[in-house]
Design an enzyme around this catalytic site. Structure first.
Site, PDB file in Angstrom:
ATOM      1  N   LYS A 111     -17.161 -16.756   4.223  1.00 24.00           N
ATOM      2  CA  LYS A 111     -18.593 -16.585   4.424  1.00 24.00           C
ATOM      3  C   LYS A 111     -19.338 -16.104   3.203  1.00 24.00           C
ATOM      4  O   LYS A 111     -18.871 -15.244   2.474  1.00 24.00           O
ATOM      5  CB  LYS A 111     -18.824 -15.599   5.574  1.00 24.00           C
ATOM      6  N   GLY A 131     -12.563  -4.551   1.166  1.00 20.75           N
ATOM      7  CA  GLY A 131     -13.949  -4.105   1.320  1.00 20.75           C
ATOM      8  C   GLY A 131     -14.374  -3.189   0.184  1.00 20.75           C
ATOM      9  O   GLY A 131     -15.474  -3.321  -0.363  1.00 20.75           O
ATOM     10  N   ARG A 177       0.817  -1.213   0.000  1.00 21.20           N
ATOM     11  CA  ARG A 177       0.000   0.000   0.000  1.00 21.20           C
ATOM     12  C   ARG A 177       0.856   1.270   0.000  1.00 21.20           C
ATOM     13  O   ARG A 177       0.443   2.289  -0.563  1.00 21.20           O
ATOM     14  CB  ARG A 177      -0.939  -0.014   1.200  1.00 21.20           C
ATOM     15  N   GLY A 204      -7.936  -9.306   0.712  1.00 19.10           N
ATOM     16  CA  GLY A 204      -6.649  -9.596   1.345  1.00 19.10           C
ATOM     17  C   GLY A 204      -6.149 -11.011   1.129  1.00 19.10           C
ATOM     18  O   GLY A 204      -4.988 -11.214   0.759  1.00 19.10           O
TER      19      GLY A 204
END
Ligand code: AMP
Length: 391
Positions: free
Chosen positions: A198, A371, A37, A348
């Site tokens: 999930k 996200g 990043r 990630g």
């Protein structure tokens, strides 16, 4: 299509420029781990310095509760950046207030200042206008280059844009271009690969992609909930009971577009050293759990990926942290890298997997935001982007 102003659309000469970067990097005992990043923010920082701007960088790091959580200080990141660029990098121990104001005032064109963690102030996450105003008072122009936080409406990502001319940096522009184009105007066939733990995290993404993609290949723990929704006993596999109805509905609307594994790797414990075997998908024996997709699934999915014009991948195919259950994820990584498709990887864990496999340089675009990239795939407008000036 990118319709926001960027750093190229404004005059930056001798201006003080506040840049929201995403320096939310892994830190261990004050040492920067993966610096992706930080590297990704360099093109904008260098461009601003070339324009003779005074560059003030702000970011959050981790989830501190108060400024006393000093393990979340950005000081080690400032020191790291100092080694990466020829200019010396200054640090202010607060992002607003007298310390920040003095440091910003003293900063000269061509110099760089890193401000302390914005989340040391709880007002940051509340998008508090007073905090936004104070941040804005440090500079003449605001640049948002923090794609990883663009899905959050916080003081340093959205609020500050109320008080300063606000434009995008190169990283934000690049991320939005790749992810936006994949969703709105993909080279076809457009294949999405979705995995991870999930299903509940990705329901919105599946729903949106069912209207855009040609095939959705499912793997990871989320496949289990689909299996159970189909009526298979899944024994000790990870399942989200509360998502079963949604899974059923998605299977119905998805039809042939939504593909599930035809074989799986099962284990007698959730453990790296567990006993394991491959089985065609069917009732999972008592005491066992699904921890990876099987070789036939890898081979079927790989064929689809090889024919694709665009591939978007988010989430590992199995518990790839355990080598015995990593073959599915690495097999898919290989297929994505080998395919001639425009390939985009976000999230990630799948990014970690592609880096581990040494194939990262064969991927068209590796997103810096988990996200935020999911929200793009979901078709949601990112608040950090919406707040910027239109072209
Ligand atoms: P996510 O953050 O949602 O992308 O989930 C990533 C995590 O999902 C990884 O840490 C994997 O270990 C985990 N995972 C993948 N497949 C399975 C599975 N079949 N059962 C349990 N966990 C899984």
């Amino acid at each position: 299509m990118f319709d926001k102003k960027t750093v190229k659309d404004v005059d930056l000469k001798n201006k003080k420029v506040l840049v929201r970067v995403d320096f939310n990097v892994p830190l261990k005992d004050g040492v920067v781990g993966d610096d992706t990043r930080i590297q990704a923010a360099l093109p904008t920082i260098k461009y601003l310095l070339d324009q003779n701007a005074a560059v003030i960088l702000c970011s959050h790091l981790g989830r501190p509760k108060t400024a006393a959580d000093t393990q979340y200080s950005l000081k080690p990141v400032a020191e790291y950046l100092d080694k990466l660029i020829p200019q010396s990098v200054k640090f202010a121990s607060d992002c607003i207030g007298p310390v920040a104001e003095k440091a910003a005032q003293d900063l000269k064109p061509g110099e760089v200042l890193v401000l302390e963690n914005t989340r040391f102030h709880p007002e940051e996450k509340k998008n508090d206008p007073e905090m936004a105003k104070q941040l804005a008072s440090l500079a003449d122009i605001f640049v948002n280059d923090a794609f990883g936080t663009a899905h959050r409406a916080h003081a340093s990502t959205v609020g500050v844009a109320d008080y300063l001319p606000a434009v995008a940096g190169f990283l934000l522009e690049k991320e939005i271009k790749y992810l936006g184009q994949a969703v709105s105007d993909p080279k076809r066939p457009f294949v999405a690969i979705l995995g991870g733990a999930k299903i509940s995290d990705k329901i919105g993404v599946i729903r949106n992609l069912l209207t855009k993609a040609d095939q959705i290949l499912i793997g990871g723990g989320m496949a289990n909930t689909f299996f159970k929704a189909q009526g298979y006993p899944v024994a000790d596999s990870l399942v989200e009971e509360e998502a079963l109805d949604t899974a059923r509905a998605l299977l119905e609307t998805g039809g042939k577009k939504l593909r599930l594994p035809v074989d799986v790797v099962i284990a007698d414990a959730f453990d790296a050293g567990a006993e394991f075997k491959v089985m065609n998908m069917g009732p999972i024996p008592d005491g066992w759990r699904i921890l990876d997709i099987g070789p036939d699934t890898v081979s079927n999915y790989s064929k689809v990926i090889a024919e694709a014009g665009t591939v978007v991948w988010n989430g590992p195919m199995g518990v790839f942290e355990f080598p015995n259950f990593a073959k599915g994820t690495f097999g898919i990584a290989n297929a994505v890298a080998e395919s001639g498709a425009v390939s985009i990887i976000g999230g990630g864990e799948s990014v970690a997997a592609i880096k581990q496999s040494g194939l990262a340089d064969k991927i068209t675009h590796i997103s810096t935001g988990g996200g935020a990239s999911l929200e793009m795939l979901e078709g949601i407008e990112l608040p950090g982007l919406a707040a910027l000036q239109d072209k």
